[in-house]
Design a protein around this motif. Structure first.
Motif, PDB file in Angstrom:
ATOM      1  N   ILE A 195      -9.333  10.063   4.938  1.00 20.23           N
ATOM      2  CA  ILE A 195      -7.564   9.715   5.030  1.00 20.23           C
ATOM      3  C   ILE A 195      -7.741   8.047   6.345  1.00 20.23           C
ATOM      4  CG2 ILE A 195      -7.859  12.821   5.204  1.00 20.23           C
ATOM      5  CD1 ILE A 195      -6.667  12.776   7.897  1.00 20.23           C
ATOM      6  N   ALA A 196      -8.396   8.212   6.980  1.00 26.24           N
ATOM      7  CA  ALA A 196      -7.574   7.233   7.494  1.00 26.24           C
ATOM      8  C   ALA A 196      -7.381   6.420   6.999  1.00 26.24           C
ATOM      9  CB  ALA A 196      -8.642   7.193   8.887  1.00 26.24           C
ATOM     10  N   PRO A 197      -8.236   5.324   6.332  1.00 25.67           N
ATOM     11  CA  PRO A 197      -8.050   3.967   5.350  1.00 25.67           C
ATOM     12  C   PRO A 197      -6.420   4.405   4.692  1.00 25.67           C
ATOM     13  CG  PRO A 197      -9.668   4.489   5.480  1.00 25.67           C
ATOM     14  CD  PRO A 197      -9.450   5.890   5.824  1.00 25.67           C
ATOM     15  N   ALA A 251      -2.998   2.693   5.858  1.00 28.96           N
ATOM     16  CA  ALA A 251      -2.036   1.641   5.020  1.00 28.96           C
ATOM     17  C   ALA A 251      -1.467   1.776   4.454  1.00 28.96           C
ATOM     18  CB  ALA A 251      -2.850   1.756   3.617  1.00 28.96           C
ATOM     19  N   ALA A 252      -0.030   3.696   3.917  1.00 29.34           N
ATOM     20  CA  ALA A 252       0.664   4.422   4.004  1.00 29.34           C
ATOM     21  C   ALA A 252       1.851   3.610   5.234  1.00 29.34           C
ATOM     22  CB  ALA A 252       0.547   5.925   3.500  1.00 29.34           C
ATOM     23  N   CYS A 253       1.296   3.425   6.635  1.00 28.70           N
ATOM     24  CA  CYS A 253       1.738   3.451   7.525  1.00 28.70           C
ATOM     25  C   CYS A 253       2.322   1.940   7.785  1.00 28.70           C
ATOM     26  CB  CYS A 253       1.648   3.981   8.752  1.00 28.70           C
ATOM     27  SG  CYS A 253       1.549   5.676   8.532  1.00 28.70           S
ATOM     28  N   HIS A 254       1.755   0.901   6.680  1.00 30.89           N
ATOM     29  CA  HIS A 254       1.504  -0.484   6.370  1.00 30.89           C
ATOM     30  C   HIS A 254       1.055  -0.853   7.913  1.00 30.89           C
ATOM     31  CE1 HIS A 254       4.089  -0.800   2.837  1.00 30.89           C
ATOM     32  NE2 HIS A 254       4.233   0.123   4.132  1.00 30.89           N
ATOM     33  N   ILE A 255      -0.269  -0.654   8.946  1.00 28.47           N
ATOM     34  CA  ILE A 255      -0.799  -0.794   9.608  1.00 28.47           C
ATOM     35  C   ILE A 255      -2.245  -2.003   9.639  1.00 28.47           C
ATOM     36  CG2 ILE A 255      -2.146  -0.207  11.430  1.00 28.47           C
ATOM     37  CD1 ILE A 255      -0.584   2.502  11.634  1.00 28.47           C
ATOM     38  N   GLY A 279      -6.766   0.114   2.015  1.00 29.92           N
ATOM     39  CA  GLY A 279      -6.164   1.475   2.396  1.00 29.92           C
ATOM     40  C   GLY A 279      -6.600   2.338   0.800  1.00 29.92           C
ATOM     41  N   ILE A 280      -7.860   2.408   0.969  1.00 25.73           N
ATOM     42  CA  ILE A 280      -8.090   2.757  -0.467  1.00 25.73           C
ATOM     43  C   ILE A 280      -8.495   4.107  -0.636  1.00 25.73           C
ATOM     44  CG2 ILE A 280      -8.441   0.478  -1.958  1.00 25.73           C
ATOM     45  CD1 ILE A 280     -11.587   1.148  -1.032  1.00 25.73           C
TER      46      ILE A 280
END
Length: 315
Positions: free
Chosen positions: A148-150, A154-158, A164-165
């Motif tokens: 779940i990390a990527p 990616a959803a948090c635009h980090i 973030g696949i």
């Protein structure tokens, strides 16, 4: 007639009146207990009250628990190296005979008798099963966080959205990958991972068979760090316990005792078991619904009445 009356009084347990003392007072005076009779009374007070299964008025009378569970609950739900346990799950006479509370996370739960020493054979024995559960739990904790990390970052635009696949499209399953390029193709990366993991797992197997033997094999000058504690499940040392939990040099004062280390062992196996269930849920979710865990969670929060387990099964 007077002699007959006295005989009748003896049969009734009435004593003849003494001079200056009324008959009623003699009858009410307590009889002094002898020394032999007083000892059992004291012993009875020290006995622990037996457990009595209460009656469940909702579902009818519940059958009494087996004596082994009753005894375990009366002793404070058993302890693991001084740490009190929280309960017994579906224990039985047979399971509690070998699940005696000496292992972290032992709650007497073994309905299939997998851990029973009477049925072990070959390489499948108690030591191997215990080690396998701990290692699987540790890998599952890493995997549950790594899946779940990527997607979350990616959803948090980090991180960029291109990295973030979803976890099963990141090269784990070649045909499902979306063309994300590593330093090589997905199959080459997969074979490289197999080779490196085989090397690490073979060293772990050697240490499991002969704890401490890794310190005798050359490994770029790090041999002393692999000496271990004698327990292959918890090798410790500057690599696997770099914060010295359970030691005097631990930076956390509450974790400088052996009891605190035992408590952390229980927490670890609990988290590992939950992580193994989480990984199973990730796989089932990917097959039945598609998408990643974060994506599915956000969809459920947006419309919990329709996007849920029942809705997915119906559709």
């Amino acid at each position: 007639m007077q002699r007959v009356a006295m005989t009748s009084n003896k049969g009734l347990g009435v004593r003849p009146s003494l001079p200056g003392v009324s008959a009623r007072r003699v009858l009410r005076a307590p009889r002094a207990a002898t020394e032999e009779e007083a000892v059992p009374a004291v012993q009875e007070e020290k006995k622990v009250a037996k457990y009595v299964e209460p009656e469940d008025t909702r579902w009818g009378f519940k059958p009494p628990k087996v004596p082994a569970i009753v005894e375990a609950e009366q002793k404070g739900l058993r302890k693991v190296n001084g740490v009190k346990k929280t309960g017994i799950w579906f224990g039985s006479e047979q399971s509690l005979s070998y699940l005696d509370g000496s292992l972290a996370g032992d709650y007497g739960f073994d309905p299939l008798g997998v851990y029973d020493p009477e049925g072990e054979g070959g390489v499948v024995n108690q030591d191997w099963l215990r080690n396998a559960e701990i290692i699987h739990g540790r890998w599952a904790m890493l995997g549950a966080a790594g899946c779940i990390a990527p997607e979350f970052l990616a959803a948090c635009h980090i991180i960029p959205e291109s990295t973030g696949i979803i976890w099963y499209k990141a090269g784990v399953i070649g045909p499902l990958s979306e063309g994300f390029h590593y330093w090589s193709d997905n199959y080459t990366v997969f074979l490289a991972q197999i080779f490196m993991l085989q090397f690490a797992e073979l060293r772990r197997l050697q240490d499991f068979k002969k704890p401490g033997c890794m310190s005798e094999q050359y490994f770029l000058g790090f041999e002393g760090a692999f000496k271990g504690t004698g327990d292959p499940n918890y090798p410790g040392g500057p690599i696997f316990n770099f914060m010295d939990f359970g030691g005097e040099k631990c930076m956390f004062r509450n974790h400088r005792t052996p009891e605190s280390l035992d408590e952390m062992k229980i927490r670890e196996i609990k988290h590992g078991r939950m992580a193994m269930l989480a990984m199973f849920g990730y796989g089932a979710q990917a097959v039945l619904v598609g998408g990643g865990p974060i994506e599915n969670l956000m969809a459920h929060i947006s419309d919990p009445a329709h996007i849920n387990m029942a809705g997915n099964l119906i559709s």
